[in-house]
Structures are given as structure tokens and as C-alpha cells.
Design a protein around this motif. Structure first.
Motif, PDB file in Angstrom:
ATOM      1  N   GLU A  63       0.434   2.034  -8.232  1.00 30.57           N
ATOM      2  CA  GLU A  63      -0.702   2.128  -7.317  1.00 30.57           C
ATOM      3  C   GLU A  63      -0.435   3.140  -6.209  1.00 30.57           C
ATOM      4  OE1 GLU A  63      -1.316  -1.880  -6.045  1.00 30.57           O
ATOM      5  OE2 GLU A  63      -2.621  -2.370  -7.746  1.00 30.57           O
ATOM      6  N   THR A  99      -2.570   6.718  -5.514  1.00 29.54           N
ATOM      7  CA  THR A  99      -3.051   7.184  -4.205  1.00 29.54           C
ATOM      8  C   THR A  99      -2.583   8.609  -3.946  1.00 29.54           C
ATOM      9  OG1 THR A  99      -3.036   4.932  -3.314  1.00 29.54           O
ATOM     10  CG2 THR A  99      -2.979   6.742  -1.722  1.00 29.54           C
ATOM     11  N   ARG A 108      -4.484  11.154  -6.221  1.00 30.39           N
ATOM     12  CA  ARG A 108      -5.843  11.450  -5.745  1.00 30.39           C
ATOM     13  C   ARG A 108      -5.815  12.367  -4.529  1.00 30.39           C
ATOM     14  NH1 ARG A 108      -6.541   5.888  -6.876  1.00 30.39           N
ATOM     15  NH2 ARG A 108      -6.177   5.375  -4.680  1.00 30.39           N
ATOM     16  N   THR A 109      -4.839  12.153  -3.657  1.00 29.06           N
ATOM     17  CA  THR A 109      -4.734  12.983  -2.457  1.00 29.06           C
ATOM     18  C   THR A 109      -4.455  14.426  -2.825  1.00 29.06           C
ATOM     19  OG1 THR A 109      -3.918  11.113  -1.156  1.00 29.06           O
ATOM     20  CG2 THR A 109      -3.491  13.315  -0.288  1.00 29.06           C
ATOM     21  N   ARG A 144       0.890   9.851   5.689  1.00 31.06           N
ATOM     22  CA  ARG A 144       0.340   8.958   4.675  1.00 31.06           C
ATOM     23  C   ARG A 144       0.793   9.366   3.279  1.00 31.06           C
ATOM     24  NH1 ARG A 144      -3.871   8.258   1.319  1.00 31.06           N
ATOM     25  NH2 ARG A 144      -4.782  10.289   1.712  1.00 31.06           N
ATOM     26  N   ALA A 170       3.069   7.089   0.716  1.00 32.78           N
ATOM     27  CA  ALA A 170       2.229   6.512  -0.328  1.00 32.78           C
ATOM     28  C   ALA A 170       3.016   5.736  -1.372  1.00 32.78           C
ATOM     29  CB  ALA A 170       1.412   7.618  -1.016  1.00 32.78           C
ATOM     30  N   ARG A 228      -9.624  -1.935  -0.575  1.00 35.84           N
ATOM     31  CA  ARG A 228      -9.529  -0.605  -1.185  1.00 35.84           C
ATOM     32  C   ARG A 228     -10.905  -0.013  -1.475  1.00 35.84           C
ATOM     33  NH1 ARG A 228      -4.802  -0.026  -5.574  1.00 35.84           N
ATOM     34  NH2 ARG A 228      -5.458   2.117  -5.312  1.00 35.84           N
ATOM     35  N   ARG A 236       0.768  -2.086   4.080  1.00 36.30           N
ATOM     36  CA  ARG A 236      -0.284  -1.727   3.139  1.00 36.30           C
ATOM     37  C   ARG A 236      -1.665  -1.770   3.781  1.00 36.30           C
ATOM     38  NH1 ARG A 236       1.791  -1.640  -1.975  1.00 36.30           N
ATOM     39  NH2 ARG A 236       0.094  -0.175  -2.291  1.00 36.30           N
ATOM     40  N   TRP A 265      -7.430  -0.529   4.267  1.00 33.64           N
ATOM     41  CA  TRP A 265      -6.321  -0.188   3.384  1.00 33.64           C
ATOM     42  C   TRP A 265      -5.630   1.065   3.909  1.00 33.64           C
ATOM     43  CZ3 TRP A 265      -3.903  -3.069   0.157  1.00 33.64           C
ATOM     44  CH2 TRP A 265      -3.024  -2.516  -0.785  1.00 33.64           C
TER      45      TRP A 265
END
Length: 224
Positions: A116, A120, A123-124, A138, A142, A170, A204, A223
Motif C-alpha cells: 500500500e 501511494t 501514484r505520486t 511524504r 510513503a 483514503r 498513517r 489519511w
């Protein structure tokens, strides 16, 4: 979907790890390999975003394989999944660019948290653009660090309930109060508050305060 190559010399362990990956939303197993040479061959024929890599392979070590990938210009992401727990190997994995290191034996929850975090991060990076310091922090956090969530919940906590709270946060478009989370997750406010505090302590979930004209500030959660 994030395509994963599972590399482990033990066929049964590779299959178990692959089954774990398949249970995490957004991930699919591209292929399995049981040696460094098989892994290299798989990368020639399959699209792979992430490698779950054992260190102890029959022909080369996992770290040697990572070095070979980099020499070939392959920037495929790597999470080490291995019984090797000596500090020298962990340090070498960091220097070779492994994003995370999961020590065997581990639970599904332990692997899921790493995946997970990787999702993240993935996607960033796909978003591109510029990053402020907060965004950089961040990104680097992650996949977990000192504030990473524990792989096992404390006694008295339910994984299913934690997942419900996590899912609400989320997908939320703005910070939520404990009452908001309770209503959307189908929980009592006290239960939602207990899990929110746990997730906030592990980094988290981010807690902010909203001040009104009078009275105590309202706690809002999002989140991280």
C-alpha cells in the motif's frame, strides 16, 4: 494495475507470496521466478513495475541481481523479501536502491502495508510536477520509516475494523471528524476514535484541529 514479479527459490513460498499480492487491490502478479537468471529472463518478456525479491537464490544473491539490473539500465523498483537479517545485508540493500526490506517470516498484513505504501509512491511519481518540502517528506515516508504502521495490530484490535477506517479515510475528499468516520464505516464513535488514535500514533493518519467560536477544537483526521 501494478505488475509484480515474485522471485523466491522456494516454489511454495513464491506461490504464497504471489497469493498475498493478488489479495491487495491494485496489484497483480506478472510472473514468478526461482533464480536470478529466471528473473532476468522474465524482465525481458514481461512488464514489471515492482520486484519482490528474495536474497538467497541458487545462482546469485538478490543484491547481485539488483546490481545487474542497474548495470543494464533497468530501474524496476525492488522490495527485498528475505530471511537475511544481518545489518550488512540490510545496509547493502539500501545502497543498491531497494525501496523496502521485509524480513521472513511475515504476515499478510506486513506485506500489505508495504504494498500500500508502494502504491501511494507509485501514484505520486506518475503525477510528475514539482514538489514542496512537505511533498518530498511524504514521498520519502510513503514506504514507512520511524512512523510506519505496525505490521501487527495491538491486542484487542481487529484488522477488519482497521481496514474499514482506513478505507473511509483514503477515499475522503477532506478531513473527517471521528463521528463522520463512525457513520461511514458503520461503527460506534468510540470504536472509530480508538482506531483513529492508533493510526494517528503510527503516522498513517494526520490529525488537525478545527477551531470554532466557542468550546473545544474539533479533531479532524485525514489519511497521511
Amino acid at each position: 494495475m501494478i505488475d509484480v514479479l515474485v522471485v523466491d527459490d522456494d516454489v511454495r513460498v513464491a506461490q504464497i507470496n504471489a497469493a498475498y499480492v493478488a489479495k491487495v487491490a491494485g496489484f497483480r502478479v506478472s510472473c514468478l521466478a526461482h533464480s536470478a537468471s529466471q528473473a532476468l529472463a522474465a524482465l525481458d518478456t514481461h512488464h514489471v513495475d515492482l520486484i519482490l525479491l528474495d536474497h538467497y537464490l541458487p545462482d546469485e544473491t538478490g543484491l547481485h541481481l539488483v546490481g545487474e539490473l542497474r548495470r543494464r539500465g533497468l530501474l524496476t523498483d525492488v522490495i527485498m523479501v528475505t530471511a537475511a537479517r544481518d545489518i550488512a545485508t540490510v545496509q547493502a540493500a539500501m545502497r543498491h536502491g531497494a525501496l523496502q526490506y521485509l524480513v521472513k517470516p511475515f504476515t499478510f498484513a506486513g506485506l500489505r502495508s508495504k504494498l500500500e505504501g508502494y502504491a501511494t509512491l507509485h501514484r505520486t511519481f506518475e503525477g510528475g510536477g514539482q514538489a514542496e518540502q512537505s511533498e518530498v517528506d511524504r514521498i520519502f515516508g510513503a514506504l514507512g520509516g520511524v512512523n510506519a504502521a505496525p505490521t501487527e495490530l495491538p491486542k484487542g484490535h481487529s484488522t477488519a475494523t482497521a481496514d474499514r477506517v482506513r478505507s473511509v479515510l483514503r477515499t475522503a475528499e477532506a478531513p473527517l471528524s471521528a463521528q463522520d468516520v463512525a457513520l461511514q464505516a458503520g461503527l460506534s464513535r468510540q470504536t472509530a476514535q480508538r482506531y483513529l488514535k492508533l493510526l494517528e500514533r503510527t503516522g498513517r493518519v494526520r490529525l488537525t484541529l478545527r477551531y470554532g467560536e466557542t468550546g473545544r477544537p474539533e479533531h479532524r483526521y485525514e489519511w497521511a
